[in-house]
Enzyme design. Structure first.
Site, PDB file in Angstrom:
ATOM      1  N   GLU A 821      -5.103  -8.643   6.017  1.00  0.00           N
ATOM      2  CA  GLU A 821      -5.420  -8.423   4.747  1.00  0.00           C
ATOM      3  C   GLU A 821      -4.971 -10.085   4.323  1.00  0.00           C
ATOM      4  O   GLU A 821      -6.232 -10.909   3.346  1.00  0.00           O
ATOM      5  CB  GLU A 821      -5.020  -7.592   3.334  1.00  0.00           C
ATOM      6  N   ARG A 899       3.216   0.197  -5.737  1.00  0.00           N
ATOM      7  CA  ARG A 899       3.324   1.408  -4.836  1.00  0.00           C
ATOM      8  C   ARG A 899       3.685   2.712  -3.808  1.00  0.00           C
ATOM      9  O   ARG A 899       3.579   4.361  -4.371  1.00  0.00           O
ATOM     10  CB  ARG A 899       2.079   0.987  -3.958  1.00  0.00           C
ATOM     11  N   GLU A1281      -7.341   6.177   3.078  1.00  0.00           N
ATOM     12  CA  GLU A1281      -5.832   5.852   3.329  1.00  0.00           C
ATOM     13  C   GLU A1281      -4.832   6.848   2.748  1.00  0.00           C
ATOM     14  O   GLU A1281      -4.316   7.701   3.831  1.00  0.00           O
ATOM     15  CB  GLU A1281      -4.913   4.807   1.822  1.00  0.00           C
TER      16      GLU A1281
END
Ligand code: FAD
Ligand code: FES
Ligand code: FES
Length: 1349
Positions: A821, A899, A1281
């Protein structure tokens, strides 16, 4: 080469039936490089270069003149010197079938069974299966399993591969869905076939309330027909000169000899005492590739009769040193079949050991002599040969022949033996056993199959005839010293003793003294390794007792059932599985692909090797290759860089570093493109060497000298960071008043939980090609990035040009998982800088070790927690502090830590919760995104708390979990009201599906009856918030171009990395335009088609890109309306042509931005809003061997809510793949760093991801039915995910089993059990009478070999 035989300098071999003659072969060239560069057969892939992944598997065929038989072997092309193939035939994935000429059965089945996702492992899988069928057209599943021991896949979770190939085995036939009332069990076929299968359209036949069971069907697939195979080249059968002649190939640095006689071999070894004799090259090849070794003279002895013969004498079997492990095994099996059991006990132990020795491809190449002579302390054969008293024949030209016993005097030091430089090992003499002689072998590795030993052992005892008195004892161990060692003290002490409990007691005590390990011993795990030696001895004791009880029943009692289990080796169990999903409505149009299990659009290209990955692109004219110079200090000043030695190497073009860039252009976010003054981790990019090819660039890069001055002790562990308060920032998210609630809580607990990091181990490493366009500063970058726009921006900044001068293109990635990423730009930006400076295209594909060292992985987390709860287990208060090891740059760590805070309580309503996250700055390579993005770490902590609470209250953890569940209408700790919560439905379904209550009762019964094996069961939920936490990333674009023939070129912002995104987008476009999927093509993802893309991440790519595609297609549809209205029956192609003639635009962009997304405000504690939540639940049952820490997953049941699935095959694939990646995270994968920050676990040899045998013996996956999600395209839900965390059910089942083992030893206390649940952690938590004998490893000032980061 010696005089007397014909010596050839031309290599002759066949590839896919075509003859290759090469008079200019470089002995350093591997078959893989030869295939890919010289023959341009790029189907065979490079995944590791060290024999550990199987991506490079090809079939090697040899004609055995004596047997008049062609034999086929799967081998690793990356370790096979092309020079060694003289007279042989090679078959690659291109040689067996193609999309043009027709697929081979093994290709078709893999594709249609959804066994190929990113496709990078696929050619290797295909070739392993193909080789199996060539050797055995009707294999069993167990044989199939054996052939796949050397193949890895990071995407699929293996189940679909096994299922697809099951149909080619003796187990072919209807498979069951795992339910007691399965229609397959009840006779007849399954009526639950879904509509469109494998790209074709089927009749829709059932009702909606019946779920589908089959993601594909084998009807109509081509059968395996051995008569259609390409024939072995007749020329190789006719010409016996090829194997008779000796060979000599001279390369620039290395000479390769293949002598034809022993005399020639001895002569060569006399001339070149330092020459390497290579059998399989599986050891030497790795040394050359990764340990920077150069061996100027190589001698391949495979044509020397004395070294390849297998003979039987009256006392032994004699194996030539070059006999391969496969041939060794076959010969030993014959002996075991033919002779009385008492004669072949050593052979039986070697056969069992070979089951766990490397993978099939390595065993097909590696030789027994190579294993002995490598003299590795963890050799698997040496402990057995040593305990057996094997005799080695050595010979040299001038010294003649001598025989030595492989005993404790043979190995003189680490990888050293008494063998003289001029001597050659001729053969190994393995004795038969006698009636009163017993022999067993043991091995414990991190992963059961294809892994080197942590500790192994060979144990032999000889008794006085008709007695249980020990006459002789031989105990040899690997992994306990720099060499294989014998436990001499114990061996002596126990002679004359009776084989009874007191011998066991004294033997284990003495063994603990005989085999000490220093605190800092290489390999670490010192207490565990010592404990293993005692466990092995205990197993040996029981095994022998079991045998004695049969031969001397009057003297020895039989083993109990419990003890019998201890001595039973691991048994192969044929895996079973089921996948249940909702079928589309009968009303749905037959051509509408949404909801149907359509095959991945690239699958057929992937199985044939036609799919093009970055390094498969043919070289550009004038192309160069690059290699990085990376830092070797973790926290140091750069005093100077000297590249002069590197530049002297022929073929080196230039060295580029920070000197070549302005400070501004060298800055990339919070770090530099090239480190200029300081380095703050090992693996930081300091410079780049550009040369004519990869070996030259890598060799030169190693010669660039960097002088450092260490500035401070590096911060490596989270503990270090906490002590030094080293963090960028900390953030608190809260609801209620945790502190006040803790004060009044009925019960409180506090503790620490650690979860280790994880390497992405995408099968394709970072690969990029930078192509300067020659004008206006334009640059094109072909890249393996998940983040094209970020790459474009970063490259533009480093080049000092506007974004519109840079185009980033991605066709497909061989896996990403978050690792590509942002960190991919750390690789591609310096490459573009170099290409721009030099003005020529430059390519770079990192080797596996470079990729692992440079690019970081999942963040390790430490959580310190306090929790308050009622007597019923309802959590009333929780205060958590998460410390994430972020490494040396901030990268995505803020998002990752945030997160973890959002996911802190997983699926639980904790009314008073304060959760704080610290982004710890350490001197490790920056950690980054990894599937789940911090959520699995956060959830793991909450589940660990649940386990603690349950243990404290003596409740079933399931009950505690249920009492805390969120439900519709509740508000999360970040202030979002939960709508349409399907958590309890998933939970109930999974408990029913697994029959949890019965399972738990059975586990308890098993545990009450067994001491040394324990079982555990656990059920775990997942609740995952869906959206990027940075609101602006929740946008996407699409471009739809319709051409006059009706074909559609679709582009969108997401990248295809195996997850099936392009397939789903084609399905969306197909439904919207109402045209068949065949008319729609996606060529690539490129920044000049769709600008400002978000990374393909956060599980939302289908949601956001799907909506953008939908919008673009609707625009086209809208424009076509008048044309359609005029001639409704004309059909798509006519409408398009007519629209063109009417000058109606046939291209459209689409755009979508998820509404209402809001991040949490950490200043004001204002609430956050995600798009929706994904839910799931899993039950797992495991069995652990308390003596070794080994475990097996007996069963896993998963229920996952994916809304209305866009494509159940892809969604099930994502669930299973994520689950297996989670299984690696929670049970197997362990990154080990030295105290100074060196990554010790590089490559698949040292870092283990799950393999074929790691999958649950029974795996049932159900997609929750009737759960449409109004907040995403066509009512679907994200899937990438969320399921990963469900593998925590395996972790907690293991914890449950360990708890049972501890209880047996009176350890009722709550214990800390960190992730991953490795064999080491399991064994050391199951304390018993053996571990009591191991004193704790204490430092006397020395540093440990590795630290937990
Ligand atoms: C992926 C992978 C997995 C592995 N797994 C295991 C495992 O599970 N267990 C294990 O024990 N090993 C393992 N190994 C190590 C290796 O495969 C074995 O040691 C193998 O037996 C070596 O045999 P070879 O023929 O390939 O050796 P080569 O690489 O060809 O040679 C190894 C050494 O032996 C010397 N040598 C070979 N033959 C002679 C001879 N006749 N006389 C004198 N010297 C000689 C060579 O000069 C060289 O130094 C693994 C290796 C790889 C790459
Ligand atoms: S590339 Fe050869 S085994 Fe991995
Ligand atoms: S499909 Fe196997 S690694 Fe991607």
């Amino acid at each position: 080469m010696s005089h007397d035989a014909r010596c050839s300098n031309t290599l002759v071999f066949f590839v896919n039936g075509a003859k290759v003659e090469d008079a200019d072969v470089d002995p350093e060239c591997s078959l893989l490089v030869y295939l890919r560069t010289k023959l341009r057969l790029c189907g065979t892939k490079l995944g590791c270069g060290e024999g550990g992944c199987g991506a490079c598997t090809v079939m090697l065929s040899k004609y055995n003149r004596d047997e008049d038989k062609v034999k086929h072997y799967s081998v690793n092309a990356c370790l096979t010197p092309v020079a060694s193939l003289h007279g042989m035939a090679v078959t690659t994935v291109e040689g067996i079938g193609s999309t043009k000429t027709g697929l081979h059965a093994v290709q078709e089945r893999l594709a249609k069974a959804h066994g190929s996702q990113c496709g990078f492992c696929t050619p290797g899988i295909v070739m392993s299966m193909y080789t199996l069928l060539r050797n055995n057209p009707h294999p069993t599943m167990a044989q199939l399993d054996e052939y796949f021991t050397g193949n890895l896949c990071r995407c699929t979770g293996y189940r679909p591969i096994l299922d697809g190939y099951r149909s080619l085995t003796t187990s072919a036939g209807p498979t069951t869905c795992g339910k007691a009332n399965c229609c397959m069990l009840n006779g007849g076929g399954c009526g639950n076939m879904n509509g469109q299968v494998n790209g074709g359209t089927e009749e829709l036949d059932g009702e909606l309330d019946q779920p589908g069971h089959h993601l594909y069907q084998t009807n109509g697939m081509r059968p395996y027909d051995p008569s259609q195979e390409i024939i072995f080249p007749p020329e190789l059968k006719v010409r016996n000169d090829l194997e008779r002649e000796s060979l000599e190939f001279k390369g620039p640095r290395v000479v390769f000899h293949r002598p034809a006689t022993l005399e020639q071999l001895l002569h060569l070894k006399d001339l070149h005492p330092t020459a390497k004799i290579i059998g399989g090259n599986t050891e030497v090849g790795v040394e050359v590739q990764y340990k920077n070794q150069l061996y100027p003279v190589l001698i391949n002895p495979i044509n020397v009769a004395e070294l390849t013969s297998i003979e039987e004498t009256s006392t032994a079997m004699v194996f030539g040193a070059a006999v391969t492990l496969t041939a060794l095994e076959e010969a030993l099996r014959d002996q075991v079949t033919l002779k009385h059991e008492s004669r072949t006990r050593v052979f039986a132990a070697i056969i069992e050991m070979l089951r766990w020795f490397a993978g099939k491809q390595i065993r097909n190449a590696a030789a027994i002599g190579g294993n002995v002579m490598t003299a590795s302390p963890i050799s698997d054969l040496n402990p057995l040969l040593m305990a057996a008293g094997a005799i080695l024949t050595l010979r040299s030209k001038n010294g003649g022949e001598r025989q030595v016993t492989l005993d404790h005097t043979f190995f003189t030091g680490y990888r050293r033996t008494i063998v003289l430089p001029q001597e050659v090992l001729i053969n190994i003499n393995i004795p038969f056993t006698q009636q009163n002689e017993y022999f067993f072998g043991y091995k414990q590795a991190r992963r059961r199959e294809d892994d080197i030993a942590i500790v192994n052992a060979g144990c032999k005892v000889v008794f006085r005839p008709d007695s249980i008195e020990v006459l002789k004892l031989d105990l040899a161990f690997g992994g306990m010293a720099p060499t294989t060692v014998m436990a001499l003290g114990t061996m002596k002490e126990l002679v004359g003793r009776k084989w009874d409990a007191s011998l066991l007691e004294d033997g284990t005590s003495q063994l603990a003294c005989d085999l000490p390990l220093a605190f800092s011993a290489p390999g670490g795990m010192v207490e565990y390794r010592r404990a293993l030696t005692l466990s092995f001895f205990f197993k040996f004791y029981l095994s022998v007792r079991g045998q004695l009880s049969q031969s001397l029943p009057q003297l020895v009692a039989p083993l109990t059932q419990d003890e019998q289990l201890v001595v039973t080796p691991h048994q192969y169990t044929e895996p079973a599985s089921s996948q249940v999903f909702q079928r589309v409505s009968p009303e749905q149009s037959k051509t509408d692909p949404i909801g149907r299990p359509i095959v991945h659009t690239s699958a057929f290209k992937q199985v044939t090797g036609e799919a093009v990955y970055v390094d498969d692109i043919p070289p550009f004219a004038n192309e160069l290759y690059a290699a990085f110079v990376i830092s070797s200090h973790a926290n140091a000043k750069i005093l100077g860089i000297d590249e002069s030695e590197a530049l002297k190497i022929e073929g080196v073009e230039r060295f580029i570093c920070a000197r070549d860039l302005s400070e501004e252009r060298n800055q990339r976010n919070d770090h530099e493109v090239f480190a200029s003054k300081m380095v703050d981790c090992i693996g930081q990019i300091v410079g780049i060497v550009v040369a004519k090819d990869q070996p030259t660039a890598q060799r030169a890069a190693r010669l660039v000298r960097i002088d450092y001055e260490d500035v401070d002790t590096p911060i490596i562990t989270i503990q270090d960071a906490i002590e030094k308060k080293s963090w960028w920032n900390k953030w608190t998210m809260k609801t209620g008043d945790a502190e006040a609630a803790l004060k009044v809580a009925v019960n409180t607990l506090e503790g620490e939980t650690h979860i280790s990091g994880q390497e992405h181990f995408y099968m394709e490493t970072n690969a990029h090609i930078a192509i300067p366009k020659g004008e206006d500063g334009e640059m094109e970058i072909i890249s393996t990035t998940q983040n094209p726009s970020d790459t474009q921006v970063m490259v533009a900044k480093a080049l000092g040009v506007a974004y519109n001068k840079v185009v980033c293109r991605i066709k497909r990635l061989g896996g990403g998982f978050g690792g590509k990423e942002t960190r991919s730009a750390d690789v591609s930006v310096p490459l573009c800088v170099a290409a721009s400076i030099i003005g020529r295209p430059i390519r770079m594909m990192l080797d596996r070790h470079e990729d692992m060292v440079i690019t970081g992985g999942r963040h390790p987390f430490l959580c310190r927690w306090r929790v308050g709860f009622t007597d019923q287990g309802v959590i009333t208060a929780a205060d958590l502090h998460f410390y994430a090891n972020c490494g040396n740059t901030i990268d995505l760590s803020i998002g990752v830590v945030h997160r973890s805070l959002y996911s802190t309580s997983n699926a639980y309503n904790w009314p008073n919760l304060s959760t704080t996250g610290y982004a710890c700055k350490t001197n490790l390579p920056s950690n980054t995104a990894f599937r789940g993005f911090g959520a699995p770490q956060g959830m793991f902590c909450s589940e660990d708390i649940m386990e603690h609470v349950a243990q404290y209250l003596h409740l079933d953890p399931r009950v505690v979990r249920e009492r805390n569940f969120y439900k519709t209408g509740d508000t999360t700790h970040f202030g979002q009201v939960i709508e349409r919560c399907t958590l309890s439905r998933c939970w109930k379904d999974v408990l029913d599906q697994s029959d949890y209550s019965t399972l738990r009762a059975n586990v308890q019964k098993f545990n009450s009856e067994h001491t040394y094996r324990k079982r555990g069961v656990s059920v775990v939920p997942v609740m995952f918030s869906i959206a990027f936490t940075l609101p602006w990333l929740n946008q996407a674009g699409a471009l739809v171009l319709v051409y006059r023939d009706g074909s559609v070129l679709l582009s969108h912002g997401g990248t295809e990395m195996g997850q099936g995104l392009h397939t789903k987008m084609i399905q969306v476009a197909s439904r919207t335009l109402d045209i068949p999927t065949e008319l729609i093509h996606i060529s690539e993802t490129a920044t000049d088609k769709v600008p400002n893309t978000s990374p393909t991440a956060a599980s939302v790519s289908s949601d956001i890109n799907g909506m953008a595609v939908l919008e673009a297609c609707e625009k086209i549809k809208e424009r076509l309306k008048p044309v359609i209205a005029k001639d409704p029956k004309a059909g798509w192609k006519s409408w398009v042509e007519e629209a063109y003639l009417q000058s109606i635009s046939l291209s459209a962009t689409g755009y979508y931005c998820t509404p209402g997304i809001k991040a949490y405000n950490f200043e004001t504690h204002e609430s956050a809003k995600f798009n929706y939540f994904s839910y799931g639940a899993a039950v797992s049952e495991v069995e652990v061997d308390c003596l070794t820490g080994d475990h097996s997953v007996l069963q896993t049941d998963i229920v996952m809510d994916v809304g209305d699935s866009l494509n159940p095959a892809i969604d099930v694939g994502q669930v299973e793949g994520a689950f297996m990646q989670g299984l690696g995270l929670f049970t197997l994968e362990e990154l080990r760093y030295s105290p100074s920050g060196v990554l010790l676990t590089r490559g698949p040899g040292a870092y283990k991801i799950p393999g074929f045998q790691s999958i649950p013996q029974k795996l049932s996956v159900s997609l929750l039915r009737d759960a449409p999600n109004p907040r995403a395209v066509f009512s679907s839900k994200a899937v990438g995910e969320p399921p990963l965390f469900l593998a925590a059910s395996v972790f907690f089942a293991i914890r449950n089993a360990v708890e049972a083992a501890r209880k047996d030893h009176g350890l009722e206390n709550i214990f800390r059990f960190d992730s991953p649940a490795t064999a080491e952690h399991i064994r050391m938590a199951c304390q018993d009478f053996l571990t009591e004998k191991i004193e704790p490893a204490v430092s006397k000032g020395e540093k440990p070999w590795s630290v937990t980061v």
